[in-house]
Write an enzyme that holds these catalytic residues in place. Structure first.
Site, PDB file in Angstrom:
ATOM      1  N   ASN A 225     -17.852  -5.627  -6.589  1.00  0.00           N
ATOM      2  CA  ASN A 225     -17.933  -5.816  -5.136  1.00  0.00           C
ATOM      3  C   ASN A 225     -19.127  -5.056  -4.584  1.00  0.00           C
ATOM      4  OD1 ASN A 225     -16.938  -6.619  -2.457  1.00  0.00           O
ATOM      5  ND2 ASN A 225     -16.503  -4.441  -2.197  1.00  0.00           N
TER       6      ASN A 225
ATOM      7  N   LYS B  80       0.878  -1.163   0.000  1.00  0.00           N
ATOM      8  CA  LYS B  80       0.000   0.000   0.000  1.00  0.00           C
ATOM      9  C   LYS B  80       0.923   1.222   0.000  1.00  0.00           C
ATOM     10  CE  LYS B  80      -4.126   2.069   0.887  1.00  0.00           C
ATOM     11  NZ  LYS B  80      -5.376   1.888   0.142  1.00  0.00           N
TER      12      LYS B  80
ATOM     13  N   VAL C 165      -4.727   4.145  -3.747  1.00  0.00           N
ATOM     14  CA  VAL C 165      -5.464   4.886  -2.729  1.00  0.00           C
ATOM     15  C   VAL C 165      -6.592   5.636  -3.435  1.00  0.00           C
ATOM     16  CG1 VAL C 165      -3.826   6.811  -2.875  1.00  0.00           C
ATOM     17  CG2 VAL C 165      -5.295   6.596  -0.862  1.00  0.00           C
ATOM     18  N   GLY C 166      -7.805   5.534  -2.891  1.00  0.00           N
ATOM     19  CA  GLY C 166      -8.935   6.197  -3.531  1.00  0.00           C
ATOM     20  C   GLY C 166      -9.200   5.635  -4.913  1.00  0.00           C
TER      21      GLY C 166
ATOM     22  N   ASP D 192      -5.412  -0.930   6.178  1.00  0.00           N
ATOM     23  CA  ASP D 192      -5.344  -1.630   4.890  1.00  0.00           C
ATOM     24  C   ASP D 192      -3.970  -2.255   4.680  1.00  0.00           C
ATOM     25  OD1 ASP D 192      -7.903  -0.726   4.507  1.00  0.00           O
ATOM     26  OD2 ASP D 192      -7.359   0.813   3.039  1.00  0.00           O
TER      27      ASP D 192
END
Length: 231
Positions: free
Chosen positions: A176, A38, A118-119, A55
């Protein structure tokens, strides 16, 4: 096989970590050593060892590798705000070369890495560019997580088009159900299959308590291997 995959989403909160950890588990199930990464995270908690992101910790746990936290998450920021703003608050510039060095060190210890963005795809990161620019810098095939909700068809089509425009392979997509109530979810998935010609790697129901193994079993990773080989 390539050195990994870059997991991005149609928006924030669509389930990138759920898919990333499931992908790690599924790849490990094929006998591969897989690192999770990450590169940039905001909304980190202060601990005795420094800032830690939930995360990033989930990716570490899924990978099972003994790598330093700073290699998994080189840029960690406390405020739960856009990362370029969080970085500016503490006088830090997010530099892609530093991320690439950490990534290179990770893949020397593994067969491949799963890198979670991220985002969304075009979230700004700093002077070197945005999330899309980072994926291009790392030269990784992309896995797109589509949050199954109102508006996702437009978001998915725009994001996929820009991934292709960037010249990166779109290895596949995952639907999802991040929200508990999703009206006409089957129709949404059917429409996504028509909009996105790339392989559907799985459709995950809304199940916050699903085990990592269950998520991994719901992902169809066979098509990722030829996609990786072309990268």
């Amino acid at each position: 096989m390539s050195t990994g995959f870059f997991v991005t989403g149609t928006d924030t909160g669509v389930g990138k970590t759920r898919v990333s950890t499931g992908l790690i588990a599924a790849l490990r199930g094929q006998g591969l050593r897989v690192a999770g990464m990450k590169p940039v995270a905001s909304g980190c908690a202060a601990t005795a060892r420094g800032l830690r992101n939930a995360d990033a910790l989930a990716l570490m746990a899924a990978s099972g590798l003994d790598a330093p936290y700073g290699r998994i998450n080189p840029y960690a920021f406390a405020p739960a705000i856009a990362p370029h703003l969080a970085a500016a608050e503490v006088g830090v510039s997010i530099r892609f070369d530093a991320i690439a060095r950490a990534f290179g060190e990770l893949v020397t210890e593994a067969d491949c890495a799963v890198v979670e963005g991220v985002g969304g795809w075009r979230v700004p990161l700093g002077p070197d560019g945005d999330v899309a620019d980072l994926a291009m810098h790392l030269k990784l095939p992309v896995v797109l997580v589509v949050g199954l909700r109102l508006g996702c068809l437009n978001h998915a089509a725009l994001t996929a088009a820009d991934i292709r425009r960037c010249g990166l392979p779109l290895a596949g997509w995952v639907g999802n159900a991040a929200d508990a109530e999703v009206e006409r979810s089957a129709d949404i998935v059917g429409a996504l299959r028509g909009i996105l010609p790339e392989p559907c790697l799985g459709v995950l129901p809304h199940a916050p308590d699903a085990t990592l193994d269950k998520v991994a079993r719901s992902l169809h990773i066979r098509s990722l291997f030829p996609a990786a080989a072309r990268a």
